[in-house]
Design an enzyme around this catalytic site. Sequence first.
Site, short mmCIF file in Angstrom:
data_model
loop_
_atom_site.label_atom_id
_atom_site.label_comp_id
_atom_site.label_asym_id
_atom_site.label_seq_id
_atom_site.Cartn_x
_atom_site.Cartn_y
_atom_site.Cartn_z
CB THR A 89 -0.95 0.04 1.21
OG1 THR A 89 -2.00 0.94 0.92
CG2 THR A 89 -0.26 0.49 2.47
CB CYS A 107 6.23 1.05 -4.82
SG CYS A 107 5.86 -0.09 -3.48
N GLY A 153 3.33 4.38 -7.76
CA GLY A 153 2.87 3.15 -8.39
C GLY A 153 3.75 2.71 -9.56
CB THR A 211 2.20 1.32 -4.90
OG1 THR A 211 2.78 1.33 -3.59
CG2 THR A 211 1.25 2.49 -5.03
#
Length: 181
Positions: free
Chosen positions: A8, A168, A165, A171
């Site tokens: 997350t 990572c 995003g 994500t």
Amino acid sequence: MTMEMHATTIFAVQHQGQSAMCGDGQVTLGNSVVMKHKAKKVRTLYNGKVLAGFAGSVADAFTLFEKFETKLQSFNGNLTRASVELAQEWRSDKVLRKLEAMLIVMNKEHMYLVSGTGEVIEPDDGILAIGSGGNYALSAGRALVRYADNMSAADIARSALEVAGEICVFTNDQITLEVLE
């Protein structure tokens, strides 16, 4: 207690009179299996006056959201007091102490990172990020606030999370965005 936040990213910013928070939707089991793509990790609380987002264990986060909302009600929406009281209870309670999550909470005036080790941290620059992509989102968000002052808080939040995003693996691009005007 070391907290490993996976799967997350939560990003929050206060910019030009707006407060925005967003989170991605990925839930990962361990380090190898994506279980869900569209989880909602950012919520509005206290009649739409408070935003809260979590990183960490989903079950633990639901417990903390419930506790935090109870604190907000008890203190008539006083974000600072509710945050401090939650952190104190979280740190001192033997069961709560085992919860593995972090929260960002914000209203129009304040934002805090709240953790189970007792921290209640208000950033100097009106920007916070947590989770596995938090550092990427934080860096992108700070750059946008400094050099793209024509952007709204919502646009900054979404863009910062999109950058995270792209970097990572925990994500994704399924973003939940909430704004306080």
